[in-house]
Design a protein around this motif. Structure first.
Motif, PDB file in Angstrom:
ATOM      1  N   ARG A  17       0.847  -1.188   0.000  1.00  0.00           N
ATOM      2  CA  ARG A  17       0.000   0.000   0.000  1.00  0.00           C
ATOM      3  C   ARG A  17       0.888   1.246   0.000  1.00  0.00           C
ATOM      4  O   ARG A  17       1.977   1.263   0.574  1.00  0.00           O
ATOM      5  CB  ARG A  17      -0.917   0.012   1.213  1.00  0.00           C
ATOM      6  CG  ARG A  17      -1.950  -1.092   1.155  1.00  0.00           C
ATOM      7  CD  ARG A  17      -2.908  -0.971   2.331  1.00  0.00           C
ATOM      8  NE  ARG A  17      -3.749  -2.135   2.427  1.00  0.00           N
ATOM      9  CZ  ARG A  17      -4.871  -2.312   1.751  1.00  0.00           C
ATOM     10  NH1 ARG A  17      -5.275  -1.378   0.928  1.00  0.00           N
ATOM     11  NH2 ARG A  17      -5.577  -3.400   1.907  1.00  0.00           N
ATOM     12  N   GLU A  50      -1.584  11.484  -6.536  1.00  0.00           N
ATOM     13  CA  GLU A  50      -2.292  10.390  -5.865  1.00  0.00           C
ATOM     14  C   GLU A  50      -2.593  10.796  -4.428  1.00  0.00           C
ATOM     15  O   GLU A  50      -1.723  11.323  -3.737  1.00  0.00           O
ATOM     16  CB  GLU A  50      -1.442   9.120  -5.878  1.00  0.00           C
ATOM     17  CG  GLU A  50      -2.112   7.915  -5.264  1.00  0.00           C
ATOM     18  CD  GLU A  50      -3.435   7.567  -5.913  1.00  0.00           C
ATOM     19  OE1 GLU A  50      -4.478   7.777  -5.273  1.00  0.00           O
ATOM     20  OE2 GLU A  50      -3.422   7.094  -7.066  1.00  0.00           O
ATOM     21  N   ARG A  52      -4.748   8.556  -2.418  1.00  0.00           N
ATOM     22  CA  ARG A  52      -5.267   7.371  -1.717  1.00  0.00           C
ATOM     23  C   ARG A  52      -4.143   6.627  -1.001  1.00  0.00           C
ATOM     24  O   ARG A  52      -3.292   6.016  -1.629  1.00  0.00           O
ATOM     25  CB  ARG A  52      -5.953   6.420  -2.705  1.00  0.00           C
ATOM     26  CG  ARG A  52      -7.153   7.050  -3.381  1.00  0.00           C
ATOM     27  CD  ARG A  52      -7.683   6.161  -4.466  1.00  0.00           C
ATOM     28  NE  ARG A  52      -6.681   6.074  -5.537  1.00  0.00           N
ATOM     29  CZ  ARG A  52      -6.657   5.122  -6.468  1.00  0.00           C
ATOM     30  NH1 ARG A  52      -7.552   4.164  -6.465  1.00  0.00           N
ATOM     31  NH2 ARG A  52      -5.732   5.127  -7.403  1.00  0.00           N
ATOM     32  N   ARG A  55      -3.784   2.893  -1.914  1.00  0.00           N
ATOM     33  CA  ARG A  55      -3.492   2.496  -3.302  1.00  0.00           C
ATOM     34  C   ARG A  55      -2.453   1.378  -3.316  1.00  0.00           C
ATOM     35  O   ARG A  55      -1.419   1.462  -2.665  1.00  0.00           O
ATOM     36  CB  ARG A  55      -2.969   3.698  -4.082  1.00  0.00           C
ATOM     37  CG  ARG A  55      -2.149   3.314  -5.298  1.00  0.00           C
ATOM     38  CD  ARG A  55      -2.688   3.834  -6.559  1.00  0.00           C
ATOM     39  NE  ARG A  55      -1.949   3.352  -7.705  1.00  0.00           N
ATOM     40  CZ  ARG A  55      -1.563   4.091  -8.719  1.00  0.00           C
ATOM     41  NH1 ARG A  55      -1.843   5.378  -8.712  1.00  0.00           N
ATOM     42  NH2 ARG A  55      -0.945   3.572  -9.731  1.00  0.00           N
ATOM     43  N   GLN A  56      -2.742   0.326  -4.066  1.00  0.00           N
ATOM     44  CA  GLN A  56      -1.812  -0.799  -4.184  1.00  0.00           C
ATOM     45  C   GLN A  56      -0.736  -0.466  -5.217  1.00  0.00           C
ATOM     46  O   GLN A  56      -1.049  -0.132  -6.357  1.00  0.00           O
ATOM     47  CB  GLN A  56      -2.556  -2.056  -4.618  1.00  0.00           C
ATOM     48  CG  GLN A  56      -3.482  -2.625  -3.567  1.00  0.00           C
ATOM     49  CD  GLN A  56      -2.747  -3.252  -2.400  1.00  0.00           C
ATOM     50  OE1 GLN A  56      -1.678  -3.810  -2.540  1.00  0.00           O
ATOM     51  NE2 GLN A  56      -3.345  -3.140  -1.227  1.00  0.00           N
TER      52      GLN A  56
END
Length: 76
Positions: A17, A50, A52, A55-56
């Motif tokens: 993550r 980004e 998040r 997020r992966q």
């Protein structure tokens, strides 16, 4: 502004993550700092903003914060 060289950080899994990677790559001091960086729009993944934390990321992704760029490398 010149871009910095891309540093590589290995992880033991296939994915991680974003919030965890920011700490692992020393782009954030701790989880709170990682969250603040994301909320302030200071994080890019593969050249795109980004926000998040969950997020992966996968092998080859490049994370940038304040001019520092780090490529994720999954151990084979």
């Amino acid at each position: 502004m010149p871009t910095s060289p891309i540093r590589t950080v290995e992880i033991s899994d296939d994915t991680i993550r974003l919030g965890q990677f920011l700490k692992l790559a020393d782009l954030a001091e701790d989880g709170t700092h990682a969250r603040e960086l994301l909320e302030d729009g200071e994080v890019e993944v593969n050249g795109r903003p980004e926000a998040r934390r969950g997020r992966q990321l996968v092998d080859g992704d490049v994370v940038a914060v304040d001019g520092q760029r780090v490529r994720l490398a999954a151990r084979s």
